[in-house]
Write an enzyme that holds these catalytic residues in place. Structure first.
Site, PDB file in Angstrom:
ATOM      1  N   ARG A 180       9.890   7.506   4.262  1.00 26.36           N
ATOM      2  CA  ARG A 180      10.182   8.771   3.591  1.00 26.36           C
ATOM      3  C   ARG A 180      11.577   9.227   4.010  1.00 26.36           C
ATOM      4  NH1 ARG A 180       9.433  12.906   7.350  1.00 26.36           N
ATOM      5  NH2 ARG A 180       8.084  12.355   9.081  1.00 26.36           N
ATOM      6  N   LYS A 211       6.321  14.463  -7.124  1.00 32.22           N
ATOM      7  CA  LYS A 211       5.743  13.225  -7.646  1.00 32.22           C
ATOM      8  C   LYS A 211       5.081  13.470  -9.005  1.00 32.22           C
ATOM      9  CE  LYS A 211       2.504   9.541  -6.398  1.00 32.22           C
ATOM     10  NZ  LYS A 211       1.989   8.682  -5.344  1.00 32.22           N
ATOM     11  N   ARG A 253      -2.868   4.574  -3.864  1.00 26.46           N
ATOM     12  CA  ARG A 253      -2.541   3.557  -2.876  1.00 26.46           C
ATOM     13  C   ARG A 253      -3.060   3.981  -1.511  1.00 26.46           C
ATOM     14  NH1 ARG A 253       2.539   3.176  -1.714  1.00 26.46           N
ATOM     15  NH2 ARG A 253       2.345   1.104  -0.836  1.00 26.46           N
TER      16      ARG A 253
HETATM   17  C1  BTN Z   1      -0.555   6.155  -6.114  1.00 25.72           C
HETATM   18  O1  BTN Z   1       0.546   6.690  -6.289  1.00 25.72           O
HETATM   19  O2  BTN Z   1      -1.160   6.280  -5.049  1.00 25.72           O
HETATM   20  C2  BTN Z   1      -1.144   5.333  -7.238  1.00 25.72           C
HETATM   21  C3  BTN Z   1      -1.970   6.187  -8.155  1.00 25.72           C
HETATM   22  C4  BTN Z   1      -2.623   5.407  -9.277  1.00 25.72           C
HETATM   23  C5  BTN Z   1      -3.595   6.256 -10.065  1.00 25.72           C
HETATM   24  C6  BTN Z   1      -4.094   5.543 -11.275  1.00 25.72           C
HETATM   25  S1  BTN Z   1      -4.906   6.620 -12.413  1.00 25.72           S
HETATM   26  C7  BTN Z   1      -5.444   5.242 -13.345  1.00 25.72           C
HETATM   27  C8  BTN Z   1      -5.864   4.195 -12.347  1.00 25.72           C
HETATM   28  N1  BTN Z   1      -7.234   4.394 -11.930  1.00 25.72           N
HETATM   29  C9  BTN Z   1      -7.325   4.686 -10.630  1.00 25.72           C
HETATM   30  O3  BTN Z   1      -8.392   4.898 -10.019  1.00 25.72           O
HETATM   31  N2  BTN Z   1      -6.105   4.723 -10.087  1.00 25.72           N
HETATM   32  C10 BTN Z   1      -5.072   4.412 -11.052  1.00 25.72           C
END
Ligand code: BTN
Length: 321
Positions: free
Chosen positions: A318, A185, A120
């Protein structure tokens, strides 16, 4: 991974003779020796046992499309188009590519590693080979973009429940869509909205990243966790987790399409990491006390002047330390 077949033959941890491997791979013994060296260069630890053959020292957890499909309930199996890749830029991007190629069914992509995994807020998502689960699916919903309120939170509930069913204790959700264990996390969900396909039909690409075997992450600047950090590595199969997640993702998408976020609100609140905690905005300003989420999935903060709903993406929260 060029040596995948060899590694999969060795994945039982037993000694395999060069002769038998050559027969199984349909190559010469010299070619087997070359493949062993290639696998060593790729980071696999293979021991040469004098006069007997080769043995894989470190356990591997290879992705296998048949295994993933085999563990899925029949209706889900027939409704998806599964693509398991060795390496990809991002599984979310891969799903988009599958869609543009006219894939039939719900496109699902899983990769052994991502070269440009994204999280994100434009952050990169650490995606080392062989360690974690990187899974994306393309889902469609009726009712326009407003019908998607709370979708990412609902999917967080689906992921948390799946992990709990697989025996993971202490799963918590950090608004809007991080998956946490007590030590940090564990994973995250990235929901990317695509355009409206036709009147009211919208498509989203849902990407889920779960840290499974990861034991090092030098460049991650926040406490992180993995399933293996909390129980022995051999207990976790990425194929098994992937099947369980796909099933729960499809089931939850169906419930969400019918009932929206209200159907997921209570289970979300039950795992809320912020509830009752003093929260600050990422910018540093004191905000108030965590009071859970409303029916749209906004976070409710008990501030001095009353309860204030915070929309995902507006500010990031947070816990105050
Ligand atoms: C976050 O917490 O920031 C979200 C992370 C999401 C990661 C997943 S891995 C599979 C999919 N492909 C990506 O490039 N991102 C999501």
């Amino acid at each position: 991974m060029k040596s995948k077949v060899l590694v999969s033959l060795l994945s039982d941890g037993q000694v395999h003779s060069g002769e038998r491997l050559a027969a199984e791979l349909g190559v010469s013994r010299t070619a087997v020796w070359k493949q062993v060296h290639r696998a060593l260069n790729e980071g696999f630890e293979i021991e040469t046992v004098r006069g007997r053959g080769y043995r894989l020292i470190t356990p591997v957890d290879l992705l296998d499309a048949d295994e993933i499909l085999g563990a899925l309930a029949a209706p889900f199996r027939s409704s998806i188009s599964l693509n398991v890749l060795d390496e990809v830029d991002s599984t979310n991007t891969e799903v988009l590519r599958q869609i543009s190629m006219g894939v039939v069914g719900v496109p699902v992509a899983i990769a052994d590693c991502q070269t440009m995994g994204r999280g994100r807020r434009g952050r990169p998502w650490r995606s080392p080979r062989g360690e974690n689960l990187y899974l994306s699916a393309g889902l469609t919903f009726q009712g326009g973009f407003s019908a998607l309120d709370g979708l990412s939170l609902a999917l967080g509930v689906a992921v948390a429940e799946t992990l709990e069913e697989l025996g993971v204790p202490g799963v918590r959700l950090k608004w809007p869509n991080d998956i946490f264990l007590p030590d940090g996390k564990l994973g995250g969900i990235l929901v990317e909205l695509q355009g409206e396909l036709q009147e009211g039909v919208v498509r989203v690409i849902v990407g889920i990243g779960i840290n499974v075997h990861m034991s090092r992450a030098d460049d991650v600047d926040q406490p992180w966790s993995s399933l293996a950090k909390n129980s022995p590595r051999s207990a976790w199969s990425r194929n098994q987790i992937a099947s369980a997640l796909i099933g729960s993702l499809l089931e939850s998408a169906e419930v969400f399409a019918g009932k929206g976020f209200p159907a997921f609100r209570d289970p979300w609140q039950a795992r809320d990491m912020f509830r009752g905690r003093q929260l600050v905005a990422q910018s540093g300003g004191v905000v108030g006390v965590g009071c859970g989420v409303d029916e749209q999935g906004n976070y409710l903060v008990g501030a001095e002047g009353g309860v204030v709903p915070v929309r995902a993406g507006e500010i990031s929260l947070r816990v105050a330390v």
